[in-house]
Design a protein around this motif. Structure first.
Motif, mmCIF file in Angstrom:
data_model
loop_
_atom_site.group_PDB
_atom_site.id
_atom_site.type_symbol
_atom_site.label_atom_id
_atom_site.label_comp_id
_atom_site.label_asym_id
_atom_site.label_seq_id
_atom_site.Cartn_x
_atom_site.Cartn_y
_atom_site.Cartn_z
ATOM 1 N N PRO A 262 4.874 -86.172 43.671
ATOM 2 C CA PRO A 262 5.330 -86.453 45.198
ATOM 3 C C PRO A 262 6.851 -87.141 45.127
ATOM 4 C CG PRO A 262 3.259 -87.528 44.339
ATOM 5 C CD PRO A 262 3.812 -87.044 43.094
ATOM 6 N N TYR A 263 7.141 -86.789 46.575
ATOM 7 C CA TYR A 263 8.604 -87.236 46.941
ATOM 8 C C TYR A 263 8.600 -87.657 48.133
ATOM 9 C CZ TYR A 263 8.613 -82.534 48.868
ATOM 10 O OH TYR A 263 8.297 -81.309 49.609
ATOM 11 N N LEU A 264 9.774 -88.093 48.751
ATOM 12 C CA LEU A 264 10.085 -88.487 50.066
ATOM 13 C C LEU A 264 10.408 -87.450 51.092
ATOM 14 C CD1 LEU A 264 11.887 -92.003 49.509
ATOM 15 C CD2 LEU A 264 9.622 -91.851 50.768
ATOM 16 N N GLU A 265 9.942 -87.384 52.184
ATOM 17 C CA GLU A 265 10.497 -86.360 52.992
ATOM 18 C C GLU A 265 12.066 -86.697 53.724
ATOM 19 O OE1 GLU A 265 8.171 -85.388 56.562
ATOM 20 O OE2 GLU A 265 8.214 -87.401 57.371
ATOM 21 N N GLU A 266 12.588 -86.002 53.998
ATOM 22 C CA GLU A 266 14.026 -86.332 54.499
ATOM 23 C C GLU A 266 13.930 -87.280 55.639
ATOM 24 O OE1 GLU A 266 18.324 -84.184 55.731
ATOM 25 O OE2 GLU A 266 16.431 -83.127 55.697
ATOM 26 N N ALA A 267 13.140 -87.044 56.709
ATOM 27 C CA ALA A 267 12.917 -87.847 57.804
ATOM 28 C C ALA A 267 12.555 -89.252 57.349
ATOM 29 C CB ALA A 267 11.904 -87.412 58.740
ATOM 30 N N ALA A 268 11.610 -89.524 56.410
ATOM 31 C CA ALA A 268 11.477 -90.844 55.875
ATOM 32 C C ALA A 268 12.548 -91.383 55.121
ATOM 33 C CB ALA A 268 10.250 -90.753 54.631
ATOM 34 N N THR A 269 13.533 -90.830 54.494
ATOM 35 C CA THR A 269 14.550 -91.449 54.246
ATOM 36 C C THR A 269 15.759 -91.945 55.144
ATOM 37 O OG1 THR A 269 14.322 -90.288 52.144
ATOM 38 C CG2 THR A 269 16.346 -91.447 52.189
ATOM 39 N N ILE A 270 15.850 -90.787 56.126
ATOM 40 C CA ILE A 270 16.830 -91.377 57.221
ATOM 41 C C ILE A 270 16.269 -92.449 57.814
ATOM 42 C CG2 ILE A 270 17.384 -90.437 59.473
ATOM 43 C CD1 ILE A 270 17.378 -87.456 58.238
ATOM 44 N N PHE A 271 14.897 -92.864 58.259
ATOM 45 C CA PHE A 271 14.299 -93.669 58.718
ATOM 46 C C PHE A 271 14.631 -95.118 58.231
ATOM 47 C CE2 PHE A 271 10.725 -96.800 59.070
ATOM 48 C CZ PHE A 271 10.949 -97.131 60.499
ATOM 49 N N ILE A 272 14.276 -95.004 56.819
ATOM 50 C CA ILE A 272 14.784 -96.223 55.976
ATOM 51 C C ILE A 272 16.187 -96.379 55.990
ATOM 52 C CG2 ILE A 272 15.138 -96.904 53.396
ATOM 53 C CD1 ILE A 272 12.256 -95.047 53.020
ATOM 54 N N ARG A 273 17.011 -95.699 55.920
ATOM 55 C CA ARG A 273 18.516 -95.773 56.427
ATOM 56 C C ARG A 273 18.719 -96.481 57.616
ATOM 57 N NH1 ARG A 273 21.395 -90.761 56.766
ATOM 58 N NH2 ARG A 273 21.287 -91.096 59.101
#
Length: 181
Positions: free
Chosen positions: A82-93
């Motif tokens: 499994p991995y993080l979708e880009e949108a999830a990481t943008i949200f975290i940032r």
């Protein structure tokens, strides 16, 4: 377990020892079960958003479910973990979270043709060959952690310990302290 700074993905050298000068952070531990999308298992923005609620900690600790003891010695090579979708990481940032800790071998898909979408999104790096001025130099990603099942989701104080190597990544030891309310 290892902690990386943005130098882990850039052509230019940046050292974890120079990027990380503070070692205690407010942290939120969340547990999520990656969603099946085609042949992949991904952690979505919606899952992160729901689990965090209104909390805006300095660090997020993501424990994936099921949380099996075998995670500690599993060989993830060529398993498409499994991995993080880009949108999830943008949200975290965008939430202002500076430190991302996860119990997976990478925040990115194992075979992604060098795109590194989640790494780039988290550090706000647009081009690995020439780092933009608004890249997040003081932020870190820690992969391959393990959070025991007995530790409940919630707010903690994180002590992010690492060997002070002049390298883009270092072996690390994240320690959580429960915040009593």
């Amino acid at each position: 377990t290892h902690t990386e700074c943005l130098g882990h993905i850039t052509r230019d050298f940046y050292s974890i020892n120079q990027c990380l000068k503070q070692f205690f952070f407010t942290a939120e531990l969340i547990s999520v079960e990656p969603k099946s999308v085609g042949e992949d298992l991904i952690i979505t923005k919606e899952q992160i958003e729901l689990a965090l609620g209104e909390n805006s900690p300095e660090a997020i600790i993501i424990r994936t479910l099921p949380n099996l003891e075998s995670k500690k010695h599993l060989n993830y090579s060529n398993t498409n973990p499994p991995y993080l979708e880009e949108a999830a990481t943008i949200f975290i940032r965008e939430k202002g979270i500076q430190h991302l800790l996860i119990d997976l071998p990478s925040v990115d898909k194992e075979h992604d043709e060098g795109k590194l979408l989640a790494h780039k999104a988290f550090w706000n790096v647009k081009d690995v060959n020439q780092v933009n001025e608004d890249a997040r130099f003081n932020c870190t990603i820690t992969e391959m952690i393990y959070v025991n099942e007995e530790i409940q989701d919630g707010s903690y104080l994180l002590n992010l310990q690492f060997a002070s190597f002049e390298n883009d990544a270092s072996p690390s030891k994240p320690v959580l302290y429960k915040i009593e309310k």
